[in-house]
Design a protein around this motif. Structure first.
Motif, PDB file in Angstrom:
ATOM      1  N   LEU A  96      28.687  37.117  48.709  1.00 40.46           N
ATOM      2  CA  LEU A  96      30.049  36.639  49.334  1.00 40.46           C
ATOM      3  C   LEU A  96      29.837  35.300  50.047  1.00 40.46           C
ATOM      4  N   VAL A 132      35.843  37.948  49.449  1.00 47.51           N
ATOM      5  CA  VAL A 132      36.199  37.887  48.072  1.00 47.51           C
ATOM      6  C   VAL A 132      37.883  37.256  48.251  1.00 47.51           C
ATOM      7  N   ILE A 167      33.615  42.395  51.347  1.00 49.16           N
ATOM      8  CA  ILE A 167      33.980  42.108  49.944  1.00 49.16           C
ATOM      9  C   ILE A 167      35.649  41.789  50.218  1.00 49.16           C
ATOM     10  N   SER A 192      30.024  32.535  47.298  1.00 46.82           N
ATOM     11  CA  SER A 192      31.387  32.630  46.703  1.00 46.82           C
ATOM     12  C   SER A 192      32.068  31.666  47.585  1.00 46.82           C
ATOM     13  N   ASN A 234      34.782  30.485  39.716  1.00 48.58           N
ATOM     14  CA  ASN A 234      34.941  31.859  40.774  1.00 48.58           C
ATOM     15  C   ASN A 234      33.996  32.849  40.037  1.00 48.58           C
ATOM     16  N   VAL A 274      32.631  35.043  42.944  1.00 49.90           N
ATOM     17  CA  VAL A 274      33.644  36.010  43.390  1.00 49.90           C
ATOM     18  C   VAL A 274      33.494  37.450  42.528  1.00 49.90           C
ATOM     19  N   THR A 314      30.237  39.150  42.865  1.00 48.08           N
ATOM     20  CA  THR A 314      30.310  40.003  43.900  1.00 48.08           C
ATOM     21  C   THR A 314      30.867  41.381  43.727  1.00 48.08           C
TER      22      THR A 314
END
Length: 830
Positions: free
Chosen positions: A263, A721, A717, A266, A473, A476, A479
């Motif tokens: 996370l 995210v 998340i 990202s 990405n 993301v 994850t």
């Protein structure tokens, strides 16, 4: 220069408060959860030890005669017991009822005569030495008598000085009200009442270090059948449950750290993308790669350190309240809920180090920024840059396949198979994750025309807009995938474990109650005597014992088949319904298991020649021909079952193992069976009903902690995210403004944004489900069997993620669609 690097790091944070905040929250949640779970497991273990200490003190065994026995413990018995080389300390204890003068009458109280040694003091929790004219009582009794330390109490005509009060320990198994007097004093009182000079009612025994308690109990009882021996032990179910819980917590903690790290990475990917221009300018005016590395490393360290410290603080704050909730979940009363600051700090440091190691990746990546390539690298759809990764991804998958095939050849017993399959699983996941961003872009390019026909122009524009961002990405999506891998693998494993445990319990309990020996091959129980004692209990209709396993040979021409056999009473087993349709004449009759029958194509009525290996002759000697009387599916302990009368198959290792007990009133019968434990201390009483209850309790514990972890990961998340996706959309606001200028309406922009968000979520969820399924299949090869998929939890988590995506991004997209196009076009969002 150090100050300027630090200042630059802080300025980047001030400009990206949302990214910083969400990353820190992710670390706080992860670290505090790991600390809380670990401390709970540690406290649970300590509580288990404390309960045993409260109950028994330092003693390992309590040795005395059965109630009603004519035998008494005298000095000779004590001397003989003390001479045992496996005993470190022993202490004689006398127990009787003594009359104490109260305010209105004489009342008899439970009284213990103790010596001033460590064993007695630990067992009854007193500190002061007791002389002949002194007494100790529990606090509750002292209050009811209105007595204080120093007062004198009248007992059996004697005046005794109260020197100490002890806690009311109802959990110790002793009476709530208790008098403690010196051993010699109580010995004189008993002698005057009965005329007998009794040395002890029972003796507290502490075994030497490393000595097995059950073996020692059997050794003491060998020549004294009337002895009752109680053993100080932890609840074996709770002990195994807590050990299982500890392993589960370690594995889940590691997975939480991985998800948290992904996370933050990202978030950093978005951060680096957003400020790549600034970093490139810094490089062009003389900043070195090492200096940029220092800036990003400082930023990641700041996030990790602040998040970990706050996580420790949050764990300390929540400890007082969280443990109550955990106790309810795990059905375990952790009476000692202390916050071990030293251990918690160690866990915090370990979490910091692991997360920081993961965050070296974006720090290293920033050193490769080249000023002339910045704009091109940000936006190009160039899958050739993945050429090297393509090689490694394919190599990992091919290598994992080879290792799986090789692992299936290796004998399971040697442990190599488990290692191979675990290594193959890691390589397979790594290969999939490396290849995923390489092939996702081309796949979306191929699907885009079909999506245009089915969902319209807006969705087509959304897909085309996503394709250049696949590389950027990927963290993301990975994850989300990692969370789904944990969800799929964890839920499938837990569901499969539950189903297998249920099936296993049915196999272990052919009758409602099973008595087992804790000592295995070292058991000294006389099976016939135990059967007789148990059948004296009212409510028990039938019993049958079975021995431990030994090895025999089925002689088949020049080829012998080795099998495991157990001895039993075939007639009794038939009455219990475990063996069915046996011949009336049971001479030379055997019963075989269904698995052994299928494996070697044997059926009821076949006659086989059996034998045993002779050490003297160094070969298999035939013991005769036997007829297969029945095939059983209810018992899977051994391949072959013979009668106890088969003396040729009795060895020093063929001893009592289990007693099957049939009863229609399980609860009452189990309570009555506990009375014979003093005569047979190695016996463990198990009932199918209790085992099912404990099995369900253990499953719910594992399942509850799994749900807690998934919930925390979902929160992390959703924060991490979705914040990354918001930043991604913000970075493309100028593109959306251009699209609005050309053709798209406000609703079209909402459609594009929601399509992109849904696409990211769907890709991550599908990849996670696919990878989790593969991982489950590979791991299940260690122990092949039916897999039970929990579709409900997988669907619930997937649906929750998609719904939350729509709830969060619909109003955000609507607000973005209302922005003035002129302002959006003039804004630099990179």
């Amino acid at each position: 220069m150090k100050k300027s690097i630090l200042g630059l790091s802080m300025r980047f944070f001030r400009a990206n408060k949302f990214i910083t905040l969400t990353s820190i929250i992710g670390v706080i949640l992860s670290v505090s959860l790991i600390i809380s779970m670990t401390l709970f497991a540690v406290n649970a273990k300590q509580t288990l030890k404390n309960e045993v200490s409260k109950m028994y003190g330092e003693m390992d065994l309590s040795v005395g005669y059965e109630y009603g026995s004519k035998n008494v413990i005298d000095k000779d018995f004590v001397k003989k017991l003390k001479s045992n080389k496996n005993i470190e300390h022993s202490s004689s204890v006398l127990v009787t009822q003594v009359k104490l003068n109260t305010s209105d009458s004489q009342t008899s109280f439970y009284t213990v005569g103790v010596k001033n040694d460590a064993l007695s003091k630990s067992r009854y929790h007193f500190k002061n030495n007791i002389t002949k004219n002194e007494i100790i009582v529990n606090k509750g009794l002292a209050e009811s008598l209105g007595a204080k330390i120093g007062d004198r109490l009248q007992a059996e005509g004697k005046s005794l000085k109260l020197v100490e009060t002890i806690e009311d320990l109802n959990s110790t198994g002793i009476a709530p009200n208790i008098l403690l007097v010196s051993h010699d004093n109580l010995q004189n009182i008993i002698s005057k009442k009965t005329g007998k000079n009794i040395e002890a009612t029972y003796i507290l025994v502490k075994a030497k270090k490393g000595i097995d308690k059950f073996s020692l109990a059997n050794e003491i009882k060998k020549n004294e059948k009337d002895l009752r021996i109680d053993i100080a032990e932890e609840d074996p179910f709770l002990k195994s449950n807590i050990e299982s819980l500890s392993i589960f917590i370690v594995v889940l903690s590691f997975l939480i750290i991985i998800v948290t790290s992904l996370l933050i990475i990202s978030n950093f990917e978005m951060f680096l993308y957003k400020y790549k221009n600034q970093f490139a300018i810094m490089r062009s005016i003389g900043a070195t790669g090492r200096q940029l590395f220092s800036i990003v490393l400082l930023q990641s360290f700041f996030i990790t350190a602040i998040g970990s410290i706050l996580g420790l603080g949050f764990a300390m704050f929540s400890n007082k309240y969280l443990h109550i909730w955990l106790e309810k979940i795990f059905s375990f009363n952790a009476s000692t809920v202390t916050f071990n600051l030293k251990l918690a700090f160690s866990i915090t440091v370990i979490c910091m180090v692991i997360i920081q190691l993961f965050l070296l990746l974006p720090a290293i990546k920033i050193t490769k920024v080249l000023p002339l390539k910045v704009i091109q690298d940000n936006e190009e759809v160039n899958f050739k840059s993945f050429k090297y990764n393509r090689f490694w991804g394919k190599s990992f998958i091919i290598l994992s396949t080879i290792i799986i095939l090789f692992g299936k050849i290796i004998p399971k017993e040697e442990g190599g198979q488990v290692f191979c399959l675990l290594l193959a699983s890691i390589l397979l996941m790594a290969g999939i994750f490396i290849l995923f961003p390489i092939y996702l872009g081309p796949l979306l390019i191929c699907l885009a025309p079909f999506i245009r026909k089915i969902l319209g122009v807006n969705s087509y524009v959304a897909i085309k807009n996503v394709i250049p961002q696949v590389k950027k990405n990927s963290f993301v999506i990975l994850t989300i995938s990692t969370m789904m891998i944990i969800t799929v693998f964890g839920s499938v494993m837990l569901n499969t474990i539950q189903k297998n445990e249920q099936n296993s319990l049915k196999e272990q309990y052919p009758t409602s109650i099973v008595l087992t020996s804790r000592l295995g091959d070292n058991s000294t129980i006389d099976a016939i005597e135990l059967e007789r004692k148990v059948e004296e209990i009212k409510g028990i209709s039938n019993t049958s014992s079975i021995s431990t396993q030994s090895s025999g040979e089925l002689i088949n021409g020049n080829h012998n088949i080795t099998f495991d056999y157990s001895l039993s009473d075939l007639g009794r087993m038939e009455k219990l319904g475990i063996f069915t349709k046996l011949p009336t004449d049971k001479k030379n009759i055997i019963v075989i298991s269904e698995e052994f029958s299928n494996k070697h194509s044997l059926k009821t009525g076949d006659t086989v020649e059996l034998g045993k290996y002779s050490d003297a002759d160094q070969k298999v000697i035939s013991t005769g021909r036997y007829k297969i009387g029945a095939i059983t599916a209810k018992l899977k302990d051994s391949d072959v079952y013979m009668d106890w009368k088969e003396k040729k198959y009795k060895t020093d290792f063929t001893v009592f193992s289990k007693l099957f007990v049939k009863s229609n009133h399980v609860k009452q019968t189990t309570a009555k069976l506990k009375r014979i434990k003093g005569q047979f201390p190695e016996i463990q009483i198990n009932s199918y009903m209790d085992s099912v209850k404990k099995s369900k309790g253990m499953f719910y514990q594992r399942w509850s902690i799994f749900i807690v972890v998934i919930s925390v990961m979902l929160i992390s998340i959703i924060i991490g995210v979705f914040s990354s996706l918001i930043n991604n959309i913000n970075s493309k606001r100028k593109e959306f403004a251009i699209l609005r200028t050309i053709s798209l309406s406000r609703s079209g922009i909402i459609n594009v944004i929601l399509t992109q968000i849904t696409l990211y979520l769907l890709i991550g969820l599908l990849l996670g489900v696919f990878s989790g399924g593969l991982l489950t299949i590979v791991i299940s090869l260690i122990d092949p069997g039916k897999i039970y998929i929990n579709f409900s939890i997988i669907g619930l988590i997937s649906g929750f993620m998609l719904i939350m995506g729509l709830i969060i991004f619909f109003p955000y997209a609507a607000r973005l669609g209302n922005k003035k196009i002129t302002l959006e076009l003039t804004q630099d969002n990179k």
